[in-house]
Scaffold this motif. Structure first.
Motif, PDB file in Angstrom:
ATOM      1  N   LEU A 284       0.797  -1.226   0.000  1.00 50.00           N
ATOM      2  CA  LEU A 284       0.000   0.000   0.000  1.00 50.00           C
ATOM      3  C   LEU A 284       0.831   1.278   0.000  1.00 50.00           C
ATOM      4  CD1 LEU A 284      -2.707   1.417  -0.009  1.00 50.00           C
ATOM      5  CD2 LEU A 284      -2.959   0.897   2.415  1.00 50.00           C
ATOM      6  N   PRO A 285       1.891   1.401   0.820  1.00 46.96           N
ATOM      7  CA  PRO A 285       2.655   2.654   0.767  1.00 46.96           C
ATOM      8  C   PRO A 285       3.212   2.954  -0.622  1.00 46.96           C
ATOM      9  CG  PRO A 285       3.206   1.420   2.751  1.00 46.96           C
ATOM     10  CD  PRO A 285       2.366   0.503   1.896  1.00 46.96           C
ATOM     11  N   ALA A 286       3.569   1.903  -1.371  1.00 51.37           N
ATOM     12  CA  ALA A 286       4.129   2.093  -2.712  1.00 51.37           C
ATOM     13  C   ALA A 286       3.049   2.389  -3.741  1.00 51.37           C
ATOM     14  CB  ALA A 286       4.916   0.855  -3.121  1.00 51.37           C
ATOM     15  N   ILE A 287       1.967   1.606  -3.733  1.00 46.26           N
ATOM     16  CA  ILE A 287       0.953   1.796  -4.778  1.00 46.26           C
ATOM     17  C   ILE A 287       0.149   3.065  -4.546  1.00 46.26           C
ATOM     18  CG2 ILE A 287       0.836  -0.681  -5.203  1.00 46.26           C
ATOM     19  CD1 ILE A 287      -1.892  -0.723  -3.831  1.00 46.26           C
ATOM     20  N   LEU A 288       0.265   3.645  -3.352  1.00 45.45           N
ATOM     21  CA  LEU A 288      -0.409   4.915  -3.085  1.00 45.45           C
ATOM     22  C   LEU A 288       0.026   5.980  -4.081  1.00 45.45           C
ATOM     23  CD1 LEU A 288      -2.414   6.028  -0.908  1.00 45.45           C
ATOM     24  CD2 LEU A 288      -0.422   7.008   0.228  1.00 45.45           C
ATOM     25  N   ALA A 289       1.260   5.895  -4.567  1.00 42.06           N
ATOM     26  CA  ALA A 289       1.756   6.868  -5.533  1.00 42.06           C
ATOM     27  C   ALA A 289       0.927   6.870  -6.813  1.00 42.06           C
ATOM     28  CB  ALA A 289       3.218   6.577  -5.861  1.00 42.06           C
ATOM     29  N   LEU A 290       0.253   5.753  -7.105  1.00 42.35           N
ATOM     30  CA  LEU A 290      -0.568   5.667  -8.310  1.00 42.35           C
ATOM     31  C   LEU A 290      -2.056   5.765  -8.039  1.00 42.35           C
ATOM     32  CD1 LEU A 290       2.035   3.393  -8.946  1.00 42.35           C
ATOM     33  CD2 LEU A 290       1.107   4.097 -11.152  1.00 42.35           C
ATOM     34  N   THR A 291      -2.478   5.535  -6.801  1.00 36.67           N
ATOM     35  CA  THR A 291      -3.903   5.663  -6.481  1.00 36.67           C
ATOM     36  C   THR A 291      -4.243   7.028  -5.870  1.00 36.67           C
ATOM     37  OG1 THR A 291      -3.772   4.710  -4.243  1.00 36.67           O
ATOM     38  CG2 THR A 291      -4.036   3.172  -6.072  1.00 36.67           C
ATOM     39  N   ALA A 292      -3.252   7.703  -5.323  1.00 33.60           N
ATOM     40  CA  ALA A 292      -3.419   9.062  -4.795  1.00 33.60           C
ATOM     41  C   ALA A 292      -2.226   9.878  -5.297  1.00 33.60           C
ATOM     42  CB  ALA A 292      -3.481   9.046  -3.274  1.00 33.60           C
ATOM     43  N   PRO A 293      -2.182  10.162  -6.615  1.00 34.95           N
ATOM     44  CA  PRO A 293      -0.947  10.598  -7.249  1.00 34.95           C
ATOM     45  C   PRO A 293      -0.785  12.101  -7.462  1.00 34.95           C
ATOM     46  CG  PRO A 293      -2.473   9.907  -8.922  1.00 34.95           C
ATOM     47  CD  PRO A 293      -3.206   9.816  -7.608  1.00 34.95           C
ATOM     48  N   SER A 294      -1.410  12.906  -6.620  1.00 37.65           N
ATOM     49  CA  SER A 294      -1.255  14.352  -6.782  1.00 37.65           C
ATOM     50  C   SER A 294      -0.872  14.985  -5.457  1.00 37.65           C
ATOM     51  CB  SER A 294      -2.549  14.986  -7.294  1.00 37.65           C
ATOM     52  OG  SER A 294      -3.542  14.989  -6.283  1.00 37.65           O
ATOM     53  N   VAL A 295      -0.356  16.189  -5.531  1.00 38.37           N
ATOM     54  CA  VAL A 295      -0.043  16.930  -4.308  1.00 38.37           C
ATOM     55  C   VAL A 295      -1.316  17.148  -3.502  1.00 38.37           C
ATOM     56  CG1 VAL A 295       0.832  19.122  -3.404  1.00 38.37           C
ATOM     57  CG2 VAL A 295       1.968  18.031  -5.370  1.00 38.37           C
ATOM     58  N   SER A 296      -2.400  17.406  -4.182  1.00 40.16           N
ATOM     59  CA  SER A 296      -3.684  17.643  -3.523  1.00 40.16           C
ATOM     60  C   SER A 296      -4.193  16.408  -2.782  1.00 40.16           C
ATOM     61  CB  SER A 296      -4.714  18.086  -4.562  1.00 40.16           C
ATOM     62  OG  SER A 296      -5.976  18.281  -4.000  1.00 40.16           O
ATOM     63  N   SER A 297      -3.813  15.211  -3.242  1.00 37.51           N
ATOM     64  CA  SER A 297      -4.299  13.970  -2.624  1.00 37.51           C
ATOM     65  C   SER A 297      -3.986  13.916  -1.136  1.00 37.51           C
ATOM     66  CB  SER A 297      -3.656  12.760  -3.309  1.00 37.51           C
ATOM     67  OG  SER A 297      -3.960  12.706  -4.683  1.00 37.51           O
ATOM     68  N   TYR A 298      -2.851  14.484  -0.759  1.00 35.95           N
ATOM     69  CA  TYR A 298      -2.366  14.314   0.612  1.00 35.95           C
ATOM     70  C   TYR A 298      -2.928  15.363   1.559  1.00 35.95           C
ATOM     71  CZ  TYR A 298       0.090  10.728  -1.665  1.00 35.95           C
ATOM     72  OH  TYR A 298       0.335   9.585  -2.381  1.00 35.95           O
ATOM     73  N   ILE A 299      -3.673  16.312   1.027  1.00 37.07           N
ATOM     74  CA  ILE A 299      -4.473  17.189   1.891  1.00 37.07           C
ATOM     75  C   ILE A 299      -5.700  16.421   2.370  1.00 37.07           C
ATOM     76  CG2 ILE A 299      -5.669  19.407   2.060  1.00 37.07           C
ATOM     77  CD1 ILE A 299      -4.011  20.388  -0.301  1.00 37.07           C
ATOM     78  N   ARG A 300      -6.146  15.476   1.559  1.00 35.51           N
ATOM     79  CA  ARG A 300      -7.317  14.651   1.907  1.00 35.51           C
ATOM     80  C   ARG A 300      -6.951  13.479   2.809  1.00 35.51           C
ATOM     81  NH1 ARG A 300      -8.930   9.897  -0.846  1.00 35.51           N
ATOM     82  NH2 ARG A 300     -10.963   9.180  -0.101  1.00 35.51           N
ATOM     83  N   LEU A 301      -5.817  12.830   2.555  1.00 38.27           N
ATOM     84  CA  LEU A 301      -5.468  11.588   3.256  1.00 38.27           C
ATOM     85  C   LEU A 301      -4.862  11.897   4.625  1.00 38.27           C
ATOM     86  CD1 LEU A 301      -3.962   9.428   0.367  1.00 38.27           C
ATOM     87  CD2 LEU A 301      -6.287   9.389   1.285  1.00 38.27           C
ATOM     88  N   LYS A 302      -5.731  12.128   5.576  1.00 35.40           N
ATOM     89  CA  LYS A 302      -5.295  12.460   6.936  1.00 35.40           C
ATOM     90  C   LYS A 302      -6.168  11.727   7.941  1.00 35.40           C
ATOM     91  CE  LYS A 302      -3.500  17.061   5.843  1.00 35.40           C
ATOM     92  NZ  LYS A 302      -3.635  18.517   6.077  1.00 35.40           N
ATOM     93  N   PRO A 303      -5.659  11.474   9.139  1.00 35.13           N
ATOM     94  CA  PRO A 303      -6.483  10.832  10.166  1.00 35.13           C
ATOM     95  C   PRO A 303      -7.749  11.630  10.473  1.00 35.13           C
ATOM     96  CG  PRO A 303      -4.173  10.824  10.811  1.00 35.13           C
ATOM     97  CD  PRO A 303      -4.270  11.699   9.594  1.00 35.13           C
ATOM     98  N   TYR A 304      -8.795  10.910  10.825  1.00 38.39           N
ATOM     99  CA  TYR A 304     -10.098  11.478  11.167  1.00 38.39           C
ATOM    100  C   TYR A 304     -10.713  12.259  10.001  1.00 38.39           C
ATOM    101  CZ  TYR A 304      -8.407  10.300  15.816  1.00 38.39           C
ATOM    102  OH  TYR A 304      -7.901   9.616  16.905  1.00 38.39           O
ATOM    103  N   ASN A 305     -10.344  11.881   8.795  1.00 40.35           N
ATOM    104  CA  ASN A 305     -10.837  12.552   7.594  1.00 40.35           C
ATOM    105  C   ASN A 305     -11.750  11.643   6.769  1.00 40.35           C
ATOM    106  OD1 ASN A 305     -10.473  15.227   6.905  1.00 40.35           O
ATOM    107  ND2 ASN A 305      -9.011  14.802   5.279  1.00 40.35           N
ATOM    108  N   TRP A 306     -12.062  10.455   7.303  1.00 38.84           N
ATOM    109  CA  TRP A 306     -12.864   9.482   6.581  1.00 38.84           C
ATOM    110  C   TRP A 306     -12.249   9.186   5.217  1.00 38.84           C
ATOM    111  CZ3 TRP A 306     -18.775   8.865   7.288  1.00 38.84           C
ATOM    112  CH2 TRP A 306     -19.091   8.839   8.641  1.00 38.84           C
ATOM    113  N   SER A 307     -10.941   9.102   5.181  1.00 37.53           N
ATOM    114  CA  SER A 307     -10.257   8.773   3.933  1.00 37.53           C
ATOM    115  C   SER A 307      -9.355   7.575   4.186  1.00 37.53           C
ATOM    116  CB  SER A 307      -9.489   9.975   3.406  1.00 37.53           C
ATOM    117  OG  SER A 307      -8.605  10.495   4.381  1.00 37.53           O
ATOM    118  N   SER A 308      -8.064   7.797   4.367  1.00 32.83           N
ATOM    119  CA  SER A 308      -7.127   6.718   4.681  1.00 32.83           C
ATOM    120  C   SER A 308      -5.854   7.349   5.219  1.00 32.83           C
ATOM    121  CB  SER A 308      -6.771   5.904   3.427  1.00 32.83           C
ATOM    122  OG  SER A 308      -7.907   5.350   2.837  1.00 32.83           O
ATOM    123  N   SER A 309      -5.233   6.663   6.173  1.00 24.29           N
ATOM    124  CA  SER A 309      -3.961   7.186   6.686  1.00 24.29           C
ATOM    125  C   SER A 309      -3.028   6.080   7.177  1.00 24.29           C
ATOM    126  CB  SER A 309      -4.209   8.201   7.813  1.00 24.29           C
ATOM    127  OG  SER A 309      -5.085   7.690   8.790  1.00 24.29           O
TER     128      SER A 309
END
Length: 453
Positions: A284-309
């Motif tokens: 998962l840490p590696a394939i994240l580069a292709l499933t969440a592949p933008s700078v903006s993706s990591y504003i979303r992927l945070k704890p307590y954000n109902w996304s993934s962390s």
């Protein structure tokens, strides 16, 4: 669908004559769908040879500039060959001519597959899974997006009125998708103000990815014709809920019978499904580069954000990266056919073909090497001590695109799934993106990606 050469369309009190056009398209590494249009009535004559394309188009970024490091330079020619089974047409987007999009495969000029074609990459992953295991996948995409400039006041999250106040938009969207044989299941007003979600019925992985792309383009066209704006960006508004692309998957045999459920298995999963998920967690840490592949993706992927962390599989918990969805034991429902798992660490800046292929290769690695799931927990990893997280093999996911790219580079197995030209072009496109937005703060990044996606 057949078309006559001429189509008379009446509008605005006068007769207008249009030539219906069909777009043969490919979706690139920035998840932008690009292509060429032909006269629709000529499709049957042209479908076997397609339209011209060039290798360096794969190096285009979301900013419509070629990546600084373009391995293709200015040479070479390709063909973009349409797949008739992946043709989506509808006359219900409010545009005067028919929406007509055909997904294509990038090939060499002799018709052989081009090594860096994202759609071919997914085809290879599907084949690899079946050849090694005899298993297939059923896949469904759920996509979230925002509509802006509607002139409506913010409505309550998930409310009946939140959807109805946009009427007839949702009804017309469902009608257009149905007309295009995309089979929508549910549409709803989501958590954010002006945020909607549309889910599509499960399908073969290739056509599920095709449909995900068609959903975006049909939605965008319909929204434009309302005079509104929309965005599928991961975090279009810094202070509102993010947009995810949730990928639901289940394993089946060659005849389409479910192989995912076991009443006595971990989280009711069969041994094969558990190993498939274990493979995804391992990479998962590696394939994240292709499933969440933008700078903006990591504003979303945070704890307590109902996304993934975290590298976390849980039953029915929307903070988990992999969520085992509930099995309904209601009268008349087949329990065995229901079980599916939802991958939540994906968004619409991801190319659906690449994202899904990396999930398949990860799952196949889990099955092949008989990987075991970590000890499951229903406790949020953020609320655990480090020793507890270690016990459950929970790792924090990369927190920036740079770190995700580094994780991919240091996972030789995951890196090896990507053919070298595709891999090098992907890194070049993402390096350009990181440099392009390096000077922006989160609000500026949100505003920029809101327009790009």
């Amino acid at each position: 669908m057949g078309f006559s050469k001429d189509k008379l369309v009446k509008g605005g009190g006068m007769s207008k004559q249009f030539e219906p056009l069909a777009g043969i398209v490919t979706t690139d590494l920035a998840a932008i769908t690009r292509g060429r249009f032909i006269q629709a009535y000529k499709f049957d004559d042209l479908k076997s040879r397609g339209v011209g394309w060039i290798p360096s188009n794969l190096s285009l970024t979301a900013f419509n500039r070629l990546a600084s490091r373009n391995i293709w330079l200015s040479s070479g020619d390709l063909r973009l060959i349409p797949d008739e089974k992946a043709r989506f047409t509808t006359s219900k987007t409010g545009t005067e001519t028919t929406f007509d999009m055909i997904m294509g495969d990038l090939t060499e000029i002799d018709g052989s597959p081009w090594v860096a074609c994202p759609r071919f990459f997914l085809k290879q992953a599907i084949s690899a899974l079946y050849q090694a295991t005899g298993l297939k996948l059923k896949v469904a995409f759920e996509q979230e997006f925002y509509v802006f400039e509607t002139g409506k006041a913010p409505a309550h999250s998930l409310s009946f009125s939140g959807l109805r106040q946009l009427d007839p938009f949702a009804s017309q969207l469902v009608a257009a998708l149905s007309d295009a044989n995309i089979e929508p299941e549910v549409v709803l007003a989501e958590l954010g103000f002006g945020q909607l979600e549309i889910s599509i019925s499960p399908d073969d992985p290739l056509y599920a990815a095709d449909k995900a792309i068609a959903v975006r383009e049909i939605t965008r066209e319909l929204v434009r014709n309302y005079g509104w704006e929309c965005s599928f960006a991961p975090k279009p508004l810094a202070d509102q809920a993010g947009n995810g692309v949730h990928i639901h998957f289940s394993l089946t045999d060659a005849d389409g019978r479910s192989c995912s459920y076991d009443e006595n298995g971990t989280a009711k999963m069969s041994a094969g499904m558990a190993a498939f998920c274990a493979g995804i967690l391992a990479h998962l840490p590696a394939i994240l580069a292709l499933t969440a592949p933008s700078v903006s993706s990591y504003i979303r992927l945070k704890p307590y954000n109902w996304s993934s962390s975290y590298t976390w599989l849980a039953e029915q918990d929307r903070e988990a990266s992999l969520r085992v969805c509930p099995v309904l034991k209601l009268p008349g429902l087949n329990v065995r056919e229901q079980l599916n798992v939802e991958y939540r660490a994906c968004d619409a800046t991801a190319n659906p073909y690449l994202a899904l292929a990396m999930l398949i290769y990860s799952g196949l690695d889990g099955i092949t090497n008989k990987l075991k799931l970590p000890i499951l927990t229903d406790k949020n990893p953020e609320e655990m001590s480090q020793s507890e997280r270690d016990h459950h093999q929970l790792k924090r996911l990369p927190e920036t695109l740079e770190k995700a790219l580094d994780a991919l580079k240091t996972d030789p197995i995951a890196l090896g799934w990507l053919p070298e030209p595709l891999r090098e072009t992907f890194f070049a496109v993402k390096e350009y993106e990181i440099e392009r937005v390096a000077h922006l703060d989160q609000e500026d990044i949100a505003a920029l990606y809101r327009k790009l996606y």
